[in-house]
Design a protein around this motif. Structure first.
Motif, PDB file in Angstrom:
ATOM      1  N   GLY A 131       0.729  -1.023   0.580  1.00 19.76           N
ATOM      2  CA  GLY A 131       0.222  -0.471   0.013  1.00 19.76           C
ATOM      3  C   GLY A 131       1.008   0.963  -0.481  1.00 19.76           C
ATOM      4  N   HIS A 132       0.266   2.280  -0.331  1.00 21.40           N
ATOM      5  CA  HIS A 132       1.403   3.855  -0.560  1.00 21.40           C
ATOM      6  C   HIS A 132       1.048   4.281   0.538  1.00 21.40           C
ATOM      7  N   GLU A 133       0.606   3.727   1.219  1.00 18.70           N
ATOM      8  CA  GLU A 133       0.666   4.384   3.128  1.00 18.70           C
ATOM      9  C   GLU A 133       2.048   4.057   3.408  1.00 18.70           C
ATOM     10  N   ASP A 134       2.431   2.855   2.838  1.00 17.02           N
ATOM     11  CA  ASP A 134       3.822   2.423   3.604  1.00 17.02           C
ATOM     12  C   ASP A 134       5.692   2.828   2.867  1.00 17.02           C
ATOM     13  N   ILE A 135       5.065   4.251   2.174  1.00 20.22           N
ATOM     14  CA  ILE A 135       6.083   4.879   1.822  1.00 20.22           C
ATOM     15  C   ILE A 135       7.458   5.488   2.108  1.00 20.22           C
ATOM     16  N   GLY A 136       5.987   6.062   3.524  1.00 16.49           N
ATOM     17  CA  GLY A 136       6.340   7.249   4.293  1.00 16.49           C
ATOM     18  C   GLY A 136       8.108   6.542   5.364  1.00 16.49           C
ATOM     19  N   PRO A 137       6.509   5.548   5.966  1.00 18.11           N
ATOM     20  CA  PRO A 137       8.130   4.760   6.748  1.00 18.11           C
ATOM     21  C   PRO A 137       9.178   4.076   6.359  1.00 18.11           C
ATOM     22  N   TRP A 138       8.669   3.463   5.382  1.00 17.25           N
ATOM     23  CA  TRP A 138       9.825   2.370   4.700  1.00 17.25           C
ATOM     24  C   TRP A 138      11.086   3.074   4.063  1.00 17.25           C
ATOM     25  N   SER A 139      10.503   4.483   3.543  1.00 17.85           N
ATOM     26  CA  SER A 139      11.520   5.295   3.051  1.00 17.85           C
ATOM     27  C   SER A 139      12.428   6.415   4.271  1.00 17.85           C
ATOM     28  N   GLU A 140      11.842   6.202   5.087  1.00 12.86           N
ATOM     29  CA  GLU A 140      12.620   6.933   6.840  1.00 12.86           C
ATOM     30  C   GLU A 140      13.398   5.830   6.964  1.00 12.86           C
ATOM     31  N   ALA A 141      13.237   4.799   6.576  1.00 14.40           N
ATOM     32  CA  ALA A 141      13.415   3.836   7.581  1.00 14.40           C
ATOM     33  C   ALA A 141      14.955   2.910   6.301  1.00 14.40           C
ATOM     34  N   GLY A 142      14.804   3.249   5.095  1.00 14.46           N
ATOM     35  CA  GLY A 142      15.758   2.774   4.133  1.00 14.46           C
ATOM     36  C   GLY A 142      15.108   1.493   3.741  1.00 14.46           C
ATOM     37  N   PHE A 154       6.207  11.067  -1.696  1.00 18.40           N
ATOM     38  CA  PHE A 154       6.569  11.574  -0.122  1.00 18.40           C
ATOM     39  C   PHE A 154       8.400  12.179   0.085  1.00 18.40           C
ATOM     40  N   ASN A 155       8.044  13.605   0.530  1.00 13.79           N
ATOM     41  CA  ASN A 155       8.867  14.196   1.023  1.00 13.79           C
ATOM     42  C   ASN A 155       9.832  14.834  -0.597  1.00 13.79           C
ATOM     43  N   ASP A 156       8.769  14.890  -1.936  1.00 13.20           N
ATOM     44  CA  ASP A 156       8.804  15.418  -2.813  1.00 13.20           C
ATOM     45  C   ASP A 156      10.468  14.775  -4.051  1.00 13.20           C
ATOM     46  N   ARG A 157       9.585  13.546  -3.493  1.00 17.24           N
ATOM     47  CA  ARG A 157       9.678  11.869  -4.661  1.00 17.24           C
ATOM     48  C   ARG A 157       9.670  11.242  -4.849  1.00 17.24           C
ATOM     49  N   HIS A 183     -14.484  10.921  -7.639  1.00 15.83           N
ATOM     50  CA  HIS A 183     -14.901  11.516  -6.004  1.00 15.83           C
ATOM     51  C   HIS A 183     -13.972  10.492  -5.347  1.00 15.83           C
ATOM     52  N   THR A 184     -13.243   9.995  -5.171  1.00 16.10           N
ATOM     53  CA  THR A 184     -12.143   9.769  -4.334  1.00 16.10           C
ATOM     54  C   THR A 184     -10.582  10.192  -3.954  1.00 16.10           C
ATOM     55  N   ASN A 185      -9.954   9.911  -2.921  1.00 13.42           N
ATOM     56  CA  ASN A 185      -9.289  10.414  -2.031  1.00 13.42           C
ATOM     57  C   ASN A 185      -8.290   9.289  -1.069  1.00 13.42           C
ATOM     58  N   ALA A 186      -6.990   9.549  -1.024  1.00 11.18           N
ATOM     59  CA  ALA A 186      -5.929   8.263  -0.736  1.00 11.18           C
ATOM     60  C   ALA A 186      -6.203   8.893   1.424  1.00 11.18           C
ATOM     61  N   ILE A 187      -5.809   7.894   1.404  1.00 11.14           N
ATOM     62  CA  ILE A 187      -4.705   8.587   3.034  1.00 11.14           C
ATOM     63  C   ILE A 187      -3.357   9.208   3.003  1.00 11.14           C
ATOM     64  N   PRO A 188      -3.602   9.913   3.301  1.00 11.34           N
ATOM     65  CA  PRO A 188      -1.735  10.342   3.510  1.00 11.34           C
ATOM     66  C   PRO A 188      -0.997   9.610   3.792  1.00 11.34           C
ATOM     67  N   ASN A 189       0.182   9.961   3.135  1.00 13.78           N
ATOM     68  CA  ASN A 189       1.415   9.281   2.559  1.00 13.78           C
ATOM     69  C   ASN A 189       2.838  10.043   4.649  1.00 13.78           C
ATOM     70  N   ASN A 190       2.196  10.657   5.401  1.00 12.68           N
ATOM     71  CA  ASN A 190       2.350  10.761   6.940  1.00 12.68           C
ATOM     72  C   ASN A 190       2.823   9.533   7.481  1.00 12.68           C
ATOM     73  N   SER A 191       4.230   9.834   8.025  1.00 15.37           N
ATOM     74  CA  SER A 191       4.995   8.086   8.613  1.00 15.37           C
ATOM     75  C   SER A 191       4.338   8.189   9.687  1.00 15.37           C
ATOM     76  N   ASP A 192       4.129   9.126  10.323  1.00 13.23           N
ATOM     77  CA  ASP A 192       2.865   8.756  11.733  1.00 13.23           C
ATOM     78  C   ASP A 192       1.407   8.642  11.706  1.00 13.23           C
ATOM     79  N   PHE A 193       1.020   8.104  10.315  1.00 15.79           N
ATOM     80  CA  PHE A 193      -0.023   8.480  10.205  1.00 15.79           C
ATOM     81  C   PHE A 193      -1.160   7.082  11.111  1.00 15.79           C
TER      82      PHE A 193
END
Length: 451
Positions: A102-113, A142-145, A398-408
């Protein structure tokens, strides 16, 4: 911003792409793909990479190169085990070359390397990646990348039993106009509760079966937060937003559904197969799920006449402050940070090739997911599918997505715990909403906005 991230690759990267193809004469490649949330109808999340590999090898043969690519795939039907496996494998430096999550994993996984940005390996300004819907590319950013390539899209839907609506006296015009009335806000969640309560009172639907919500945690429940005016993140600052009023409204709605007797206070935790069987058999008056569930109900649970038996709409608004809505949850192809540079180049090119409209359409039609590009909707195989065409026009805009925020995840966990507490009667909706606000604020401090 998106325009900053979709940059043209340097000459050095172009040379690297060429060197791998030319050097492949002396070396074979094994590309591993792990995919979460993948069942019998969604095998093309992996098979598309295999098709791309076959095409890449044929192209190499025509050029006179001896390129051999073996694609090894592993699928998990659920998410928790998959994400744990991917994380542990990454920490052990033997992660798959490609992960589908899921796209929501991008935030925490990118920050964790754990992953590397795919924008360093593919061209988003050339076909087929330049045809992907911009809002889907945003979910992979996420973070402009840009970290991944969208693999699919969907909409989440409120389904309605047409026979049950007819049995309580709804006319054909009322049934056909329901989608528009929901979209405009004229027909709300509380109108829905009154309708399914009538179904039960008149013996059309069994007691406690008027409303069949999702049986476990998932993005779906954020739709009800939005139905009562909630906003998941601030569009200006990117900070998470905890709207206690929207949470109270959402929790109160489900508590009221239990009070009316149209859903059980023990519904959460029901076996998925039981829920699918009831949905496919028309045992619920209304229920909410995803566009992809249609394929499961037809292929696995015996639903014979979807369009004759099922009406479908957005999730209705709860109040005037809310809106009818649908959440999309795109899965994305991601590159592991543990692969070699050459493996990542090959993997990224396979992902780009697998994103071609005709290849991605195989997954869309088989799994009843929505296409990732406008070009895909023009593929005859896709365009001939009545459900995908209808969902693409009625629901997708009419769809939107949950945010790519690592704290979500912190907010998400607290939200669902509050839902469980209010649903079962362990807490009042007001108490549950306040607990969520207190918990998230304590964990995230100034990184969250309370309303």
């Amino acid at each position: 911003m998106l325009s900053m991230t979709l940059h043209v690759k340097t000459a050095a990267l172009a040379a690297l792409l060429g060197s791998v193809a030319l050097g492949a004469a002396a070396e074979d490649y094994t590309i591993t793909v792990w995919s979460g949330g993948t069942g019998d109808t969604s095998t093309y999340r992996i098979d598309a990479i295999k098709l791309a590999a076959e095409q890449m090898m044929r192209q190499a043969e025509i050029r006179g190169d001896d390129l051999s690519i073996t694609v090894e795939g592993q699928a998990w039907s659920g998410w928790d085990d998959f994400k744990q496996a991917f994380t542990l494998a990454s920490e052990a430096e033997n992660a798959p070359d490609i992960g589908v999550s899921g796209h929501e994993d991008i935030g925490p996984w990118s920050e964790a390397g754990l992953i590397r940005p795919i924008e360093d390996y593919v061209y988003f300004d050339t076909w087929p990646l330049n045809t992907i819907y911009p809002n889907l590319i945003e979910t992979a950013t996420f973070n402009d990348r840009v970290w991944g390539v969208p693999q699919d899209a969907e909409a989440r839907v409120m389904f309605w039993s047409i026979p049950a609506l007819e049995a309580i006296g709804w006319s054909q015009d009322e049934i056909e106009s329901l989608a528009q009335r929901v979209e405009s806000g004229d027909f709300t969640l509380y109108d829905m509760l009154d309708t399914v309560k009538t179904m039960q009172d008149e013996g059309v639907i069994e007691p406690g079966m008027g409303f069949g919500p999702r049986v476990s945690n998932g993005p779906d429940y954020w739709q009800f937060y939005q139905s009562f005016g909630g906003e998941m993140s601030d569009p200006e600052t990117g900070k998470l937003v905890v709207d206690t009023g929207a949470l109270e409204g959402m929790y109160g709605f489900f508590a009221d559904a239990v009070e009316k007797g149209v859903v059980s206070n023990t519904h959460l935790g029901t076996e998925w197969d039981v829920w699918h069987q009831n949905a496919a058999a028309g045992n619920y008056g209304t229920w909410h799920g995803g566009t992809w569930h249609k394929a499961q109900w037809q292929n696995q649970f015996g639903l014979a006449d979807f369009f004759g038996d099922v009406q479908y709409t957005l999730i209705p608004a709860g109040t005037e402050d809310g809106r009818a809505n649908s959440i999309t949850h795109p899965l994305v192809y991601l590159l592991s940070a543990t692969s070699t540079e050459d493996e990542s180049v090959i993997a990224a090119e396979l992902i780009a090739m697998a994103s071609a409209p005709d290849i991605n359409a195989l997954h869309a039609v088989k799994s009843a997911h929505l296409g990732i590009s406008k070009d895909e909707t023009r593929v005859p195989f896709y365009a001939a599918d009545e459900w995908l065409s209808a969902a693409s026009s009625r629901l997708a805009p009419h769809t939107n997505a949950i945010p790519n925020n690592s704290d979500f995840g912190t907010f998400w966990t607290a939200m669902y715990q509050g839902l469980e507490a209010s649903w079962t009667g362990a807490s009042t909706p007001e108490e549950a909403a306040q607990t969520v606000a207190d918990t998230v604020k304590q964990s995230l401090g100034d990184d969250v906005v309370l309303r």
